[in-house]
Design a protein around this motif. Structure first.
Motif, PDB file in Angstrom:
ATOM      1  N   ALA A 142      30.456   2.744 -11.177  1.00 35.64           N
ATOM      2  CA  ALA A 142      29.249   2.668 -10.387  1.00 35.64           C
ATOM      3  C   ALA A 142      29.569   2.113  -9.089  1.00 35.64           C
ATOM      4  O   ALA A 142      29.292   2.361  -7.869  1.00 35.64           O
ATOM      5  CB  ALA A 142      27.985   2.121 -11.034  1.00 35.64           C
ATOM      6  N   VAL A 143      30.366   0.979  -9.158  1.00 35.59           N
ATOM      7  CA  VAL A 143      30.851   0.160  -8.051  1.00 35.59           C
ATOM      8  C   VAL A 143      31.785   1.004  -7.125  1.00 35.59           C
ATOM      9  O   VAL A 143      31.941   0.763  -5.918  1.00 35.59           O
ATOM     10  CB  VAL A 143      31.206  -1.529  -8.524  1.00 35.59           C
ATOM     11  N   VAL A 192      30.322   3.628  -4.885  1.00 40.10           N
ATOM     12  CA  VAL A 192      29.536   2.899  -3.995  1.00 40.10           C
ATOM     13  C   VAL A 192      30.815   2.575  -2.647  1.00 40.10           C
ATOM     14  O   VAL A 192      30.652   3.014  -1.347  1.00 40.10           O
ATOM     15  CB  VAL A 192      28.898   1.730  -4.203  1.00 40.10           C
ATOM     16  N   VAL A 195      32.211   5.997  -1.232  1.00 41.01           N
ATOM     17  CA  VAL A 195      31.317   6.418  -0.269  1.00 41.01           C
ATOM     18  C   VAL A 195      31.085   5.409   1.127  1.00 41.01           C
ATOM     19  O   VAL A 195      31.212   6.080   2.024  1.00 41.01           O
ATOM     20  CB  VAL A 195      29.846   6.476  -0.944  1.00 41.01           C
ATOM     21  N   GLU A 196      31.032   4.167   0.823  1.00 43.94           N
ATOM     22  CA  GLU A 196      31.012   3.488   2.019  1.00 43.94           C
ATOM     23  C   GLU A 196      32.211   3.525   2.922  1.00 43.94           C
ATOM     24  O   GLU A 196      32.308   3.477   4.117  1.00 43.94           O
ATOM     25  CB  GLU A 196      30.891   1.810   1.648  1.00 43.94           C
ATOM     26  N   TRP A 247      20.616   1.631  -0.374  1.00 40.98           N
ATOM     27  CA  TRP A 247      21.284   3.040  -0.891  1.00 40.98           C
ATOM     28  C   TRP A 247      22.479   2.512  -1.585  1.00 40.98           C
ATOM     29  O   TRP A 247      22.858   3.398  -2.650  1.00 40.98           O
ATOM     30  CB  TRP A 247      21.971   3.758   0.193  1.00 40.98           C
ATOM     31  N   ARG A 248      23.031   1.351  -1.477  1.00 38.82           N
ATOM     32  CA  ARG A 248      24.217   1.035  -2.356  1.00 38.82           C
ATOM     33  C   ARG A 248      23.799   0.716  -3.735  1.00 38.82           C
ATOM     34  O   ARG A 248      24.421   1.075  -4.648  1.00 38.82           O
ATOM     35  CB  ARG A 248      24.879  -0.356  -1.753  1.00 38.82           C
ATOM     36  N   ILE A 249      22.802  -0.190  -4.060  1.00 35.66           N
ATOM     37  CA  ILE A 249      22.254  -0.507  -5.102  1.00 35.66           C
ATOM     38  C   ILE A 249      21.624   0.847  -5.903  1.00 35.66           C
ATOM     39  O   ILE A 249      21.950   1.223  -7.045  1.00 35.66           O
ATOM     40  CB  ILE A 249      21.169  -1.338  -5.057  1.00 35.66           C
ATOM     41  N   THR A 253      22.682   4.178  -5.504  1.00 32.22           N
ATOM     42  CA  THR A 253      23.898   4.813  -5.809  1.00 32.22           C
ATOM     43  C   THR A 253      24.437   4.211  -7.038  1.00 32.22           C
ATOM     44  O   THR A 253      24.909   4.967  -8.023  1.00 32.22           O
ATOM     45  CB  THR A 253      24.777   4.857  -4.750  1.00 32.22           C
ATOM     46  N   ALA A 254      24.517   2.896  -7.194  1.00 31.28           N
ATOM     47  CA  ALA A 254      25.252   2.302  -8.322  1.00 31.28           C
ATOM     48  C   ALA A 254      24.326   2.582  -9.650  1.00 31.28           C
ATOM     49  O   ALA A 254      24.757   2.952 -10.567  1.00 31.28           O
ATOM     50  CB  ALA A 254      25.471   0.716  -8.010  1.00 31.28           C
TER      51      ALA A 254
END
Length: 388
Positions: A116-117, A120, A123-124, A151-153, A155-156
């Motif tokens: 998951a991390v 992120v 994608v970033e 969006w980060r959290i 997406t994770a």
């Protein structure tokens, strides 16, 4: 050989399904031509590697987990596009929890938050490009904004949920299978313990039967032999009669031992034979019976016979030679009561008690009881045997 091949069919089928999904994605999208033949080759390698991981997850879950980590890392390094077929990693998440060893299960559990991390970060950093249709993209971003988690959290969380659900399902099936195996093992051990207890119980019963038969016969023979000492030399016929009685007792003992070893059962008439044999051995026996006799169950018959046999054996061993043995049988509505009395010397030593313990165990097994003890110079034993 055929059986081993058949065991691979589900795994091979799953791998073929991933390849077909990849082929469908290849033909349905024209954007691969934009990247050129090298990227097309990388697409094929990604699909093939993902299919291989799915096919290996049952037999080699550790290798499958390693593959699903190596493939996206190589994609990031070569700037290759991520494809929809890689959703098949959900099957790998399920398989590692379902069939993996302890190390693989732990590694796959740690891989969920790590993946998951990683998504992120990719994608970033622009390494992963997700081309949603505009309405869908706006819906997703609006939902994340309303949640206020960024969006980060978001997406994770989504990535962890996608991987975590199949992983938990595989773990649940693994625990259920282990529980079934433990139950089957416990049932097996219980059956083995019950069989062992049954064998030991049968051995204990056999030992008691042999003890009762041999002990009673030897006591009768001993009483007959001691009676021979008091016969005058002028009566050879009486001596021959006693020797004949000893031979009869010995033959009866052998027959009884054979009956015990062949698990044959005695009849209620054998109680009278026991008394008659003791009387024939030269001991004075007074026998009586009250109430109306009726048939006993098979177990009760054997118990009554063995208990009376042990009672008479104790009377011969510990009783006075000049005293009469009194045997009284009484029939009540619920029980057959067998009472044996014999005179003992005031200074007679007490027995070991093993015979009384054996009688109590026999009677307890059929719901009966035993009372035994000295009353002045008389030893009294009373057995109660349930009667229908």
């Amino acid at each position: 050989m055929l059986d081993r091949t058949l065991r691979w069919w589900p795994d091979a089928g799953a791998a073929v399904a991933v390849l077909m999904l990849g082929a469908l994605e290849y033909t349905a999208n024209d954007w691969l031509a934009y990247y050129g033949p090298v990227r097309e080759l990388l697409f094929v390698l990604v699909v093939a590697g993902t299919a291989l991981a799915v096919g290996l997850v049952r037999r080699a879950p550790g290798a499958a987990l390693l593959l699903v980590w190596v493939i996206p890392l190589c994609q990031a390094a070569t700037e290759s596009p991520y494809v929809l077929t890689q959703i098949a990693v959900l099957a790998v998440a399920f398989g590692t929890a379902r069939w993996g060893g302890p190390v693989t299960v732990r590694a796959s559990a740690l891989s969920i938050p790590a993946a998951a991390v990683a998504v992120v970060l990719l994608v970033e950093g622009g390494a992963v490009r997700i081309n949603f249709p505009v309405p869908s993209y706006e819906l997703i971003t609006a939902t994340v904004d309303q949640l206020g988690i960024g969006w980060r959290i978001g997406t994770a969380v989504v990535m962890a949920a996608l991987l975590g659900v199949p992983w938990l399902a595989g773990l649940a099936l693994r625990i259920a299978e282990q529980a079934r195996a433990d139950l089957a093992r416990a049932a097996q051990e219980q059956a083995k313990a019950e069989e062992t207890a049954r064998i030991r119980d049968a051995q204990a019963r056999l030992a008691r039967d042999v003890h009762d038969v041999v002990g009673h016969s030897l006591a009768v023979i001993l009483a007959q032999a001691e009676s021979a000492q008091y016969l005058p030399d002028s009566e050879p016929a009486a001596l021959k009669g006693l020797l004949a009685g000893i031979a009869t007792s010995a033959r009866s003992s052998l027959r009884d031992v054979q009956q015990v070893l062949s698990t044959t059962r005695d009849t209620p008439d054998d109680l009278d034979k026991l008394i008659a044999n003791l009387r024939a051995g030269g001991r004075e026996v007074v026998s009586g019976q009250d109430g109306t006799p009726r048939p006993l169950g098979e177990e009760q018959q054997v118990t009554a016979y063995r208990v009376l046999q042990e009672m008479l054996t104790n009377a011969i061993r510990h009783g006075r030679l000049d005293g009469a043995v009194i045997v009284q049988r009484s029939w009540t509505p619920d029980h057959l009561i067998v009472e044996v009395r014999n005179a003992v010397a005031a200074d007679a030593a007490a027995g070991s008690g093993s015979g009384l313990d054996g009688m109590r165990e026999r009677l307890a097994a059929v719901g009966g009881s035993l009372e035994a003890g000295r009353r002045d110079e008389v030893f009294v034993a009373v057995a109660r045997i349930p009667a229908p």
